[in-house]
Write a protein that holds these residues in place. Structure first.
Motif, PDB file in Angstrom:
ATOM      1  N   THR A   6    -104.631  74.157  73.825  1.00  0.00           N
ATOM      2  CA  THR A   6    -103.573  74.008  74.822  1.00  0.00           C
ATOM      3  C   THR A   6    -103.996  74.606  76.152  1.00  0.00           C
ATOM      4  OG1 THR A   6    -101.905  74.132  73.075  1.00  0.00           O
ATOM      5  CG2 THR A   6    -101.147  74.484  75.314  1.00  0.00           C
ATOM      6  N   LEU A   7    -104.590  75.787  76.117  1.00  0.00           N
ATOM      7  CA  LEU A   7    -105.049  76.438  77.340  1.00  0.00           C
ATOM      8  C   LEU A   7    -106.120  75.618  78.045  1.00  0.00           C
ATOM      9  CD1 LEU A   7    -105.159  78.926  79.217  1.00  0.00           C
ATOM     10  CD2 LEU A   7    -106.771  79.922  77.624  1.00  0.00           C
ATOM     11  N   ALA A   8    -107.116  75.171  77.306  1.00  0.00           N
ATOM     12  CA  ALA A   8    -108.200  74.380  77.910  1.00  0.00           C
ATOM     13  C   ALA A   8    -107.680  73.059  78.470  1.00  0.00           C
ATOM     14  CB  ALA A   8    -109.292  74.125  76.876  1.00  0.00           C
ATOM     15  N   ALA A   9    -106.823  72.384  77.710  1.00  0.00           N
ATOM     16  CA  ALA A   9    -106.271  71.110  78.186  1.00  0.00           C
ATOM     17  C   ALA A   9    -105.410  71.318  79.417  1.00  0.00           C
ATOM     18  CB  ALA A   9    -105.477  70.435  77.077  1.00  0.00           C
ATOM     19  N   ASP A  10    -104.648  72.396  79.436  1.00  0.00           N
ATOM     20  CA  ASP A  10    -103.791  72.676  80.589  1.00  0.00           C
ATOM     21  C   ASP A  10    -104.633  72.950  81.826  1.00  0.00           C
ATOM     22  OD1 ASP A  10    -101.425  73.038  81.965  1.00  0.00           O
ATOM     23  OD2 ASP A  10    -101.205  75.118  81.369  1.00  0.00           O
ATOM     24  N   LEU A  11    -105.689  73.738  81.662  1.00  0.00           N
ATOM     25  CA  LEU A  11    -106.549  74.035  82.808  1.00  0.00           C
ATOM     26  C   LEU A  11    -107.302  72.799  83.309  1.00  0.00           C
ATOM     27  CD1 LEU A  11    -107.980  77.498  81.765  1.00  0.00           C
ATOM     28  CD2 LEU A  11    -106.312  77.027  83.550  1.00  0.00           C
ATOM     29  N   LEU A  12    -107.604  71.869  82.416  1.00  0.00           N
ATOM     30  CA  LEU A  12    -108.293  70.647  82.836  1.00  0.00           C
ATOM     31  C   LEU A  12    -107.331  69.604  83.407  1.00  0.00           C
ATOM     32  CD1 LEU A  12    -110.832  70.206  79.915  1.00  0.00           C
ATOM     33  CD2 LEU A  12    -111.323  70.914  82.260  1.00  0.00           C
ATOM     34  N   LEU A  13    -106.144  69.525  82.856  1.00  0.00           N
ATOM     35  CA  LEU A  13    -105.195  68.494  83.281  1.00  0.00           C
ATOM     36  C   LEU A  13    -104.434  68.844  84.553  1.00  0.00           C
ATOM     37  CD1 LEU A  13    -103.652  67.416  79.881  1.00  0.00           C
ATOM     38  CD2 LEU A  13    -105.173  66.089  81.335  1.00  0.00           C
ATOM     39  N   PHE A  14    -104.173  70.135  84.767  1.00  0.00           N
ATOM     40  CA  PHE A  14    -103.350  70.511  85.918  1.00  0.00           C
ATOM     41  C   PHE A  14    -103.909  70.027  87.252  1.00  0.00           C
ATOM     42  CE2 PHE A  14    -102.261  73.481  89.321  1.00  0.00           C
ATOM     43  CZ  PHE A  14    -100.898  73.248  89.387  1.00  0.00           C
ATOM     44  N   PRO A  15    -105.211  70.216  87.561  1.00  0.00           N
ATOM     45  CA  PRO A  15    -105.699  69.730  88.858  1.00  0.00           C
ATOM     46  C   PRO A  15    -105.572  68.212  89.017  1.00  0.00           C
ATOM     47  CG  PRO A  15    -107.278  71.247  87.907  1.00  0.00           C
ATOM     48  CD  PRO A  15    -106.252  70.974  86.860  1.00  0.00           C
ATOM     49  N   ILE A  16    -105.755  67.482  87.934  1.00  0.00           N
ATOM     50  CA  ILE A  16    -105.644  66.020  87.997  1.00  0.00           C
ATOM     51  C   ILE A  16    -104.201  65.606  88.262  1.00  0.00           C
ATOM     52  CG2 ILE A  16    -105.931  63.895  86.674  1.00  0.00           C
ATOM     53  CD1 ILE A  16    -108.177  65.429  85.120  1.00  0.00           C
ATOM     54  N   ILE A  17    -103.281  66.203  87.514  1.00  0.00           N
ATOM     55  CA  ILE A  17    -101.865  65.863  87.699  1.00  0.00           C
ATOM     56  C   ILE A  17    -101.370  66.341  89.054  1.00  0.00           C
ATOM     57  CG2 ILE A  17     -99.540  66.288  86.792  1.00  0.00           C
ATOM     58  CD1 ILE A  17    -100.838  66.430  83.997  1.00  0.00           C
ATOM     59  N   ALA A  29     -95.169  71.618  84.904  1.00  0.00           N
ATOM     60  CA  ALA A  29     -94.365  71.255  83.732  1.00  0.00           C
ATOM     61  C   ALA A  29     -95.008  70.098  82.969  1.00  0.00           C
ATOM     62  CB  ALA A  29     -92.951  70.883  84.169  1.00  0.00           C
ATOM     63  N   VAL A  30     -95.460  69.090  83.694  1.00  0.00           N
ATOM     64  CA  VAL A  30     -96.080  67.920  83.049  1.00  0.00           C
ATOM     65  C   VAL A  30     -97.374  68.319  82.355  1.00  0.00           C
ATOM     66  CG1 VAL A  30     -97.162  65.684  83.503  1.00  0.00           C
ATOM     67  CG2 VAL A  30     -94.984  66.248  84.572  1.00  0.00           C
ATOM     68  N   SER A  31     -98.205  69.120  83.008  1.00  0.00           N
ATOM     69  CA  SER A  31     -99.484  69.495  82.396  1.00  0.00           C
ATOM     70  C   SER A  31     -99.271  70.358  81.154  1.00  0.00           C
ATOM     71  CB  SER A  31    -100.379  70.213  83.402  1.00  0.00           C
ATOM     72  OG  SER A  31     -99.918  71.512  83.675  1.00  0.00           O
ATOM     73  N   LEU A  32     -98.265  71.223  81.157  1.00  0.00           N
ATOM     74  CA  LEU A  32     -98.008  72.056  79.982  1.00  0.00           C
ATOM     75  C   LEU A  32     -97.526  71.215  78.806  1.00  0.00           C
ATOM     76  CD1 LEU A  32     -98.010  74.951  78.942  1.00  0.00           C
ATOM     77  CD2 LEU A  32     -95.652  75.149  79.711  1.00  0.00           C
ATOM     78  N   VAL A  33     -96.642  70.268  79.057  1.00  0.00           N
ATOM     79  CA  VAL A  33     -96.139  69.406  77.975  1.00  0.00           C
ATOM     80  C   VAL A  33     -97.251  68.509  77.438  1.00  0.00           C
ATOM     81  CG1 VAL A  33     -94.564  67.496  77.485  1.00  0.00           C
ATOM     82  CG2 VAL A  33     -93.756  69.477  78.747  1.00  0.00           C
ATOM     83  N   VAL A  34     -98.031  67.925  78.324  1.00  0.00           N
ATOM     84  CA  VAL A  34     -99.125  67.043  77.889  1.00  0.00           C
ATOM     85  C   VAL A  34    -100.196  67.835  77.147  1.00  0.00           C
ATOM     86  CG1 VAL A  34    -100.979  65.541  78.720  1.00  0.00           C
ATOM     87  CG2 VAL A  34     -98.693  65.320  79.669  1.00  0.00           C
ATOM     88  N   TYR A  36     -99.760  70.593  75.398  1.00  0.00           N
ATOM     89  CA  TYR A  36     -99.239  70.924  74.076  1.00  0.00           C
ATOM     90  C   TYR A  36     -99.272  69.699  73.159  1.00  0.00           C
ATOM     91  CZ  TYR A  36     -96.186  72.391  70.315  1.00  0.00           C
ATOM     92  OH  TYR A  36     -95.682  72.677  69.082  1.00  0.00           O
ATOM     93  N   ALA A  37     -98.911  68.554  73.686  1.00  0.00           N
ATOM     94  CA  ALA A  37     -98.941  67.323  72.882  1.00  0.00           C
ATOM     95  C   ALA A  37    -100.364  66.998  72.439  1.00  0.00           C
ATOM     96  CB  ALA A  37     -98.346  66.168  73.671  1.00  0.00           C
ATOM     97  N   LEU A  38    -101.333  67.145  73.334  1.00  0.00           N
ATOM     98  CA  LEU A  38    -102.731  66.895  72.974  1.00  0.00           C
ATOM     99  C   LEU A  38    -103.210  67.868  71.900  1.00  0.00           C
ATOM    100  CD1 LEU A  38    -104.432  66.161  76.405  1.00  0.00           C
ATOM    101  CD2 LEU A  38    -104.067  64.565  74.513  1.00  0.00           C
ATOM    102  N   SER A  39    -102.814  69.125  72.006  1.00  0.00           N
ATOM    103  CA  SER A  39    -103.248  70.092  70.991  1.00  0.00           C
ATOM    104  C   SER A  39    -102.635  69.773  69.629  1.00  0.00           C
ATOM    105  CB  SER A  39    -102.893  71.514  71.418  1.00  0.00           C
ATOM    106  OG  SER A  39    -101.502  71.716  71.384  1.00  0.00           O
ATOM    107  N   GLN A  40    -101.392  69.288  69.603  1.00  0.00           N
ATOM    108  CA  GLN A  40    -100.771  68.920  68.329  1.00  0.00           C
ATOM    109  C   GLN A  40    -101.414  67.660  67.744  1.00  0.00           C
ATOM    110  OE1 GLN A  40     -98.704  70.800  66.511  1.00  0.00           O
ATOM    111  NE2 GLN A  40     -99.122  72.278  68.129  1.00  0.00           N
ATOM    112  N   ILE A  41    -101.767  66.720  68.594  1.00  0.00           N
ATOM    113  CA  ILE A  41    -102.457  65.512  68.123  1.00  0.00           C
ATOM    114  C   ILE A  41    -103.820  65.888  67.550  1.00  0.00           C
ATOM    115  CG2 ILE A  41    -103.570  63.385  68.907  1.00  0.00           C
ATOM    116  CD1 ILE A  41    -101.192  63.086  70.876  1.00  0.00           C
ATOM    117  N   LEU A  42    -104.533  66.769  68.222  1.00  0.00           N
ATOM    118  CA  LEU A  42    -105.834  67.218  67.725  1.00  0.00           C
ATOM    119  C   LEU A  42    -105.675  67.994  66.420  1.00  0.00           C
ATOM    120  CD1 LEU A  42    -108.861  67.361  68.341  1.00  0.00           C
ATOM    121  CD2 LEU A  42    -108.423  69.493  69.509  1.00  0.00           C
TER     122      LEU A  42
END
Length: 114
Positions: A6-17, A29-34, A36-42
């Motif tokens: 979740t932390l890694a995905a959030d740090l990677l997704l936030f600048p893009i979003i 808010a969007v990067s945190l939800v996305v 978390y969703a990616l970490s649960q899918i993984l």
């Protein structure tokens, strides 16, 4: 494992979003939800990690995680409001650092009380 993903995905997704939305609070808010969703899918894909249902069985862990998320978002909002000239990714890193400190202290208290 799920927290690290979740932390890694959030740090990677936030600048893009943030580049797309150009609104720091909505991007956060969007990067945190996305993330978390990616970490649960993984987690479901590899079959490792703690399921969200298992968190309900440990007394005090679910409220601790909910407050940690609120602290994470709240720190980001406060830092963004007080220092808008600093890049938002730094606000994100500081918010994660503060919330992880709170989470580690809270989880140690839960383990000690069991």
């Amino acid at each position: 494992m799920t927290l690290g993903v979740t932390l890694a995905a959030d740090l990677l997704l936030f600048p893009i979003i943030f580049a797309v939305l150009d609104a720091p609070l909505m991007s956060r808010a969007v990067s945190l939800v996305v993330a978390y969703a990616l970490s649960q899918i993984l987690r479901l894909g590899i079959g490792r990690g703690i399921s969200p249902r298992a968190l309900l069985q440990v007394p005090g862990l679910w409220p601790l995680l909910a407050v940690t998320v609120l602290i994470n978002f709240g720190l980001f909002v406060i830092l963004n409001a007080r220092a808008p000239d600093i890049r938002p990714i730094l606000h994100l890193l500081l918010a994660w650092a503060g919330s992880l400190l709170f989470l580690s202290f809270g989880s140690s208290r839960i383990k000690r009380l069991r």
